[in-house]
Design an enzyme around this catalytic site. Structure first.
Site, short mmCIF file in Angstrom:
data_model
loop_
_atom_site.label_atom_id
_atom_site.label_comp_id
_atom_site.label_asym_id
_atom_site.label_seq_id
_atom_site.Cartn_x
_atom_site.Cartn_y
_atom_site.Cartn_z
N LYS A 65 1.14 2.55 7.19
CA LYS A 65 2.49 2.35 6.66
C LYS A 65 3.55 3.08 7.50
O LYS A 65 4.72 2.75 7.45
CB LYS A 65 2.56 2.76 5.20
CG LYS A 65 1.70 1.83 4.35
CD LYS A 65 1.84 2.04 2.87
CE LYS A 65 1.09 0.97 2.10
NZ LYS A 65 -0.38 1.12 2.18
C1 LIG Z 1 -1.22 0.08 1.91
C2 LIG Z 1 -2.60 0.15 2.47
C3 LIG Z 1 -3.43 -0.99 2.55
C4 LIG Z 1 -3.00 -2.35 2.00
O1 LIG Z 1 -2.00 -2.94 2.80
P1 LIG Z 1 -1.16 -4.19 2.24
O2 LIG Z 1 -0.06 -4.40 3.19
O3 LIG Z 1 -0.70 -3.77 0.88
O4 LIG Z 1 -2.11 -5.35 2.20
C5 LIG Z 1 -4.68 -0.85 3.13
N1 LIG Z 1 -5.12 0.34 3.58
C6 LIG Z 1 -4.36 1.46 3.51
C7 LIG Z 1 -4.92 2.74 4.00
C8 LIG Z 1 -3.08 1.40 2.96
O5 LIG Z 1 -2.34 2.52 2.89
#
Ligand SMILES: *Cc1c(COP(=O)(O)O)cnc(C)c1O
Length: 455
Positions: free
Chosen positions: A113
């Site tokens: 993120k």
């Molecule tokens: C947010 C997150 C996901 C999921 O990603 P999306 O965009 O919601 O599909 C997967 N793995 C980790 C470690 C995350 O922080």
């Protein structure tokens, strides 16, 4: 370039306005008015930048952020990728001839993120400067999004960020990432209650239009257009760095919750970058696995798992996928969303399975996968990434997106392989004082707290 709503009832917005607003006023999600079509010349320009992540990001984003002067945009992007601890930002690691891992966990909070939220923080800062206004960002989190958003805005003048989380229900490391920053514009608000209680209280705060306007409130969530566009870039970068014989056939395997990550890859494909396809890898919360194997999209309850950032009930980014799947027909999107909201299910007709495959992974399987990968390659993956390594296709090359550092999940890793991964930034957090604010999960308590400390 302008941006329109998937529901078709919002006037077109500039990039900066769409980013500032987040959710479109008609309840839909912003999408580009027309998608760029990258031709051979554009792909050659990308190719020349394949070893310069920030340069590539600029070359891509300049097609969208057309209302920001090029030099300014370049500087914003440059700054957004300085806090990563790997020189190539998103290292592409070869495990064997068929299997690559794209490491997306070298940012400040050690999860993917950061790619979007470092950029979003700098875009907000730019906006504050241009408009001469402050901005107060507000969100609820069960873990990764809150800490990534905090680290995107840390210490930025003109901004403050307030993140609510359920006390005692995030991991201790996640709490420390939010509450040990030492920054004066960051407020980690611990509530007694669940994530849903926090969400509900926030919704009320945002519903108070005059409060919202007075404090220039903005929401952290996974639907901001800038997040999707920022995420397109690592797919592009990975594709450019694959060996030429692997490019055409490689499938991107994506640990999926809200569908934001995999949606970015799919949109890049729609812009003409010839990515072969995507595997949507879910944990035991498998609404999207069921969709991509049966065509039915149906809500069920959430079961907490070892891969908590993928524990979702409804995917908030799904509406963008729907919009394109329905031939960009906003009236049909409105109708389908209405049906879905009322019935909790929707069945796709003429479902095209060319581009997407899917897999699901139970909690009981996760430790075994981590162990198997470790024994075979001497490489440790986190529980989210493990879901994507359940059954690599032996017949074609795969790029598995590694979404978090294993160091964020020491307990699961220790149980699986007997060693505890560490990361210096997490070790440093353990020594810092915890600065959290206990607060009641009521709109009044939250508003009073914000009013007293807003930027
Ligand atoms: C947010 C997150 C996901 C999921 O990603 P999306 O965009 O919601 O599909 C997967 N793995 C980790 C470690 C995350 O922080």
């Amino acid at each position: 370039m302008r941006f329109i709503s998937t529901r078709g009832q919002t006037a077109p917005h500039s990039f900066s306005d769409a980013v500032a607003v987040g959710l479109a006023p008609d309840g839909g999600l912003f999408v580009p008015e027309t998608l760029p079509a990258f031709d051979a010349g554009a792909l050659a320009r990308f190719e020349a930048l394949k070893n310069d992540y920030a340069g590539l990001c600029f070359e891509f984003l300049r097609h969208f952020a057309t209302d920001i002067p090029a030099d300014t945009l370049r500087a914003i992007i440059q700054k957004s990728y300085t806090r990563f601890d790997a020189p190539d930002i998103a290292p592409l690691r070869k495990l064997d001839d068929r299997l690559h891992v794209l490491e997306l966990f070298h940012g400040p909070t050690l999860a993917f993120k950061d790619f979007a939220l470092q950029l979003l923080g700098n875009l907000y800062e730019h906006q504050c400067a241009v408009r001469g206004e402050s901005i107060n960002v507000l969100g609820a989190t069960s873990g990764d999004t809150g800490s990534a958003a905090i680290h995107g805005l840390l210490g930025k003048p003109g901004t403050a960020i307030f993140i609510l989380y359920p006390d005692g229900r995030t991991s201790p490391l996640q709490e420390r990432q939010m509450a040990c920053t030492g920054a004066e514009n960051v407020f980690a608000l611990a509530i007694d209650g669940t994530f849903d209680d926090a969400q509900a209280a926030l919704k009320d705060v945002f519903g108070d239009q005059s409060f919202r306007a007075r404090h220039h409130l903005s929401a952290v969530n996974s639907i901001n257009l800038a997040r999707i566009l920022a995420q397109c870039v690592y797919y592009l970068s990975a594709w450019l760095r694959l060996p030429p014989d692997a490019r055409a056939g490689a499938e991107f395997v994506v640990p999926t919750g809200n569908f934001g990550n995999v949606l970015a890859g799919w949109m890049l494909q729609k812009m003409g970058v010839p990515l072969r396809g995507f595997k949507v890898a879910t944990n035991q919360n498998d609404i999207l696995h069921r969709l991509f194997t049966t065509g039915e999209y149906r809500v069920t309850g959430v079961r907490p798992s070892l891969a908590p950032s993928m524990d979702i009930q409804v995917s908030s980014n799904f509406e963008r996928f729907l919009y394109y799947s329905l031939g960009r027909d906003a009236a049909r999107v409105r109708e389908v969303m209405r049906t879905f909201k009322a019935a909790g299910r929707y069945v796709f007709e003429n479902f095209n399975r060319d581009t997407f495959s899917a897999s699901r992974c139970d909690d009981a399987e996760i430790p075994g996968i981590i162990r198997r990968v470790y024994e075979k390659y001497g490489y440790i993956v986190d529980p989210h990434t493990a879901c994507a390594l359940k059954d690599p296709d032996p017949g074609r090359p795969s790029v598995v997106l590694a979404t978090a550092s294993p160091a964020k999940f020491p307990d699961t890793i220790r149980e699986a392989v007997g060693v505890e991964p560490r990361h210096p930034s997490l070790e440093a957090l353990k020594a810092r004082p915890l600065d959290k604010h206990k607060i009641e999960a009521t709109p009044d308590a939250i508003k009073a707290f914000i009013a007293a400390r807003a930027a």
